[in-house]
Design a protein around this motif. Structure first.
Motif, short mmCIF file in Angstrom:
data_model
loop_
_atom_site.label_atom_id
_atom_site.label_comp_id
_atom_site.label_asym_id
_atom_site.label_seq_id
_atom_site.Cartn_x
_atom_site.Cartn_y
_atom_site.Cartn_z
N LEU A 1 59.04 104.09 160.67
CA LEU A 1 58.49 105.26 160.00
C LEU A 1 58.77 105.19 158.51
O LEU A 1 59.90 104.96 158.10
N GLU A 2 57.73 105.36 157.74
CA GLU A 2 57.85 105.62 156.31
C GLU A 2 57.61 107.13 156.20
O GLU A 2 56.55 107.62 156.57
N GLU A 3 58.61 107.86 155.74
CA GLU A 3 58.54 109.33 155.75
C GLU A 3 57.34 109.84 154.96
O GLU A 3 57.13 109.43 153.81
N PRO A 4 56.58 110.77 155.55
CA PRO A 4 55.55 111.45 154.76
C PRO A 4 56.22 112.35 153.72
O PRO A 4 57.38 112.75 153.89
N THR A 5 55.53 112.69 152.67
CA THR A 5 56.09 113.49 151.58
C THR A 5 56.75 114.76 152.09
O THR A 5 57.85 115.11 151.66
#
Length: 151
Positions: free
Chosen positions: A133-137
């Motif tokens: 996971l690349e964190e959403p803003t």
């Protein structure tokens, strides 16, 4: 027969090099990259990773920055970890730990990780095994603790 022995030893050596174990609660944080030296023991089930180090098997990895970079730690499945206990430098607004600083995740365990924001009661997200996971803003830098879903 000699060739078989050499091959067997070669496989054993590779297996030994890839075996990953988690330290006891008395293990101390090691200076890696821009992480400060600290005498504070790491929580049980946690290991320090190098900046951008690939996530080992059977490990949930937390990275301060996007792209799986910056100060990082590996957490063994089943270990409840308060991210405030994982020291870093260069955190958001001078925060000195991974709490409210994680931007990238990799779950190489066989268990579903629970990403918990204690500042917002009830905000718990899951990261399935084998996922990253690349964190959403909207949720970047919000996780305070890691726990595990019941099997």
């Amino acid at each position: 027969m000699t060739n078989r022995v050499v091959i067997s030893l070669g496989v054993a050596a590779v297996a030994a090099m890839t075996t990953f174990s988690f330290p006891a609660a008395t293990a101390m944080a090691e200076p890696v990259g821009d992480t400060p030296v600290t005498d504070t023991p790491l929580p049980a089930g946690v290991v320090k990773l190098g900046d951008g180090e690939q996530c080992p098997t059977k490990t949930l990895c937390v990275y301060r920055d996007y792209g799986r970079s910056g100060p990082a730690y590996g957490i063994g499945a089943g270990y409840h970890v308060d991210l405030n206990k994982l020291p870093i430098t260069g955190g958001v607004a001078g925060r000195p730990s991974e709490a409210n600083n994680v931007s990238s995740w990799v779950n190489n365990t066989g268990s579903k990780a629970k990403l918990i924001n204690i500042d917002t009661p009830g905000l718990i997200r899951s990261l399935k095994p084998g996922r990253s996971l690349e964190e959403p803003t909207v949720t970047n830098d919000t996780v305070d603790t890691v726990d595990w879903a019941a099997k």
